[in-house]
Design an enzyme around this catalytic site. Structure first.
Site, PDB file in Angstrom:
ATOM      1  N   ASN A 144       0.841  -1.181   0.000  1.00  0.00           N
ATOM      2  CA  ASN A 144       0.000   0.000   0.000  1.00  0.00           C
ATOM      3  C   ASN A 144       0.891   1.251   0.000  1.00  0.00           C
ATOM      4  OD1 ASN A 144      -2.286   1.720   0.301  1.00  0.00           O
ATOM      5  ND2 ASN A 144      -3.353   0.081   1.380  1.00  0.00           N
ATOM      6  N   HIS A 152      23.974  -0.195  11.200  1.00  0.00           N
ATOM      7  CA  HIS A 152      25.264   0.484  11.283  1.00  0.00           C
ATOM      8  C   HIS A 152      26.041  -0.032  12.484  1.00  0.00           C
ATOM      9  CE1 HIS A 152      23.992   3.418   8.270  1.00  0.00           C
ATOM     10  NE2 HIS A 152      22.811   3.376   8.865  1.00  0.00           N
ATOM     11  N   GLY A 176      -0.349  -1.443   9.215  1.00  0.00           N
ATOM     12  CA  GLY A 176       0.102  -0.098   8.899  1.00  0.00           C
ATOM     13  C   GLY A 176       1.112   0.473   9.871  1.00  0.00           C
ATOM     14  N   ALA A 224      -0.812  -3.171  13.556  1.00  0.00           N
ATOM     15  CA  ALA A 224      -0.442  -1.813  13.152  1.00  0.00           C
ATOM     16  C   ALA A 224       0.442  -1.152  14.201  1.00  0.00           C
ATOM     17  CB  ALA A 224      -1.692  -0.986  12.919  1.00  0.00           C
ATOM     18  N   LYS A 257       5.467  -8.418  20.298  1.00  0.00           N
ATOM     19  CA  LYS A 257       5.435  -9.700  21.013  1.00  0.00           C
ATOM     20  C   LYS A 257       4.255 -10.515  20.495  1.00  0.00           C
ATOM     21  CE  LYS A 257       7.354  -7.974  25.391  1.00  0.00           C
ATOM     22  NZ  LYS A 257       8.633  -7.821  24.853  1.00  0.00           N
ATOM     23  N   ARG A 309      -0.915 -14.195  20.465  1.00  0.00           N
ATOM     24  CA  ARG A 309      -1.648 -15.460  20.332  1.00  0.00           C
ATOM     25  C   ARG A 309      -1.316 -16.130  19.020  1.00  0.00           C
ATOM     26  NH1 ARG A 309      -6.824 -15.528  17.473  1.00  0.00           N
ATOM     27  NH2 ARG A 309      -7.384 -13.453  16.783  1.00  0.00           N
TER      28      ARG A 309
END
Length: 185
Positions: A84, A114, A140, A158, A178, A181
């Site tokens: 998108n 870096h 997103g 998101a 994390k 489920r």
């Protein structure tokens, strides 16, 4: 002796100021200018530009401009991959994206990293590959950090920052992301 491009792709320290790498980035930027400014809409010509920019893609790679990447040739996609708007792929190392993957607006995939040592950082860079499995959805404004693998069938919520590998069929959210489920069970 390895070229700077070979070192970059292999995850070793390399000189980003190498003339060949500068030329490769300039080529990508010229194609991105055509995609993001001249075309901007998803047209037949835009699809041709995407094929030239990202030659290692399967069928039905769809990119909604604007889109940004460093090289393009280090992005490997399966079939039916959708980016998108406003996605960024820093593809200094290989970015592997499986088939049937949705990448939401504002997602950023960073292979570039870096050195922590300030003196080394003045001249050298390195990069670590990213892998996203089949049938994934990256929500997103998520960030996928260098060296991360996201397993098949996983969903990244998101705004997540993915700093560690995510197993197959997992829902991962947060900063750092994390697993909250398992999916499809």
């Amino acid at each position: 002796m390895k070229t700077e491009r070979e070192k970059m792709i292999d995850g070793e320290y390399y000189l980003a100021t190498d003339p060949a790498l500068i030329k490769d980035r300039r080529r990508a930027k010229n194609l991105l200018h055509r995609l993001n400014i001249t075309e901007y809409r998803v047209t037949k010509k835009a699809k041709e530009i995407v094929k030239e920019l990202i030659p290692n893609a399967g069928q039905n790679l769809y990119i909604e401009p604007p889109f940004h990447c460093d090289y393009g040739y280090n992005i490997f996609c399966g079939d039916n991959v959708y980016f998108n708007v406003n996605c960024v792929v820093l593809d200094c190392a290989k970015v592997t994206i499986g088939s049937n993957v949705f990448i939401a607006p504002g997602v950023q995939l960073y292979t570039a990293t870096h050195p922590l040592d300030a003196e080394l950082r003045k001249t050298l860079e390195n990069a670590l590959p990213i892998s996203i499995g089949n049938d994934c959805w990256i929500g997103g404004n998520s960030i996928i950090c260098p060296g991360v693998t996201i397993g098949n069938g996983s969903v990244i919520g998101a705004g997540s920052v993915v700093t560690k590998n995510i197993p197959d069929n997992s829902l991962a959210v947060g900063n750092p992301a994390k697993v909250i489920r398992k999916l499809n069970q």
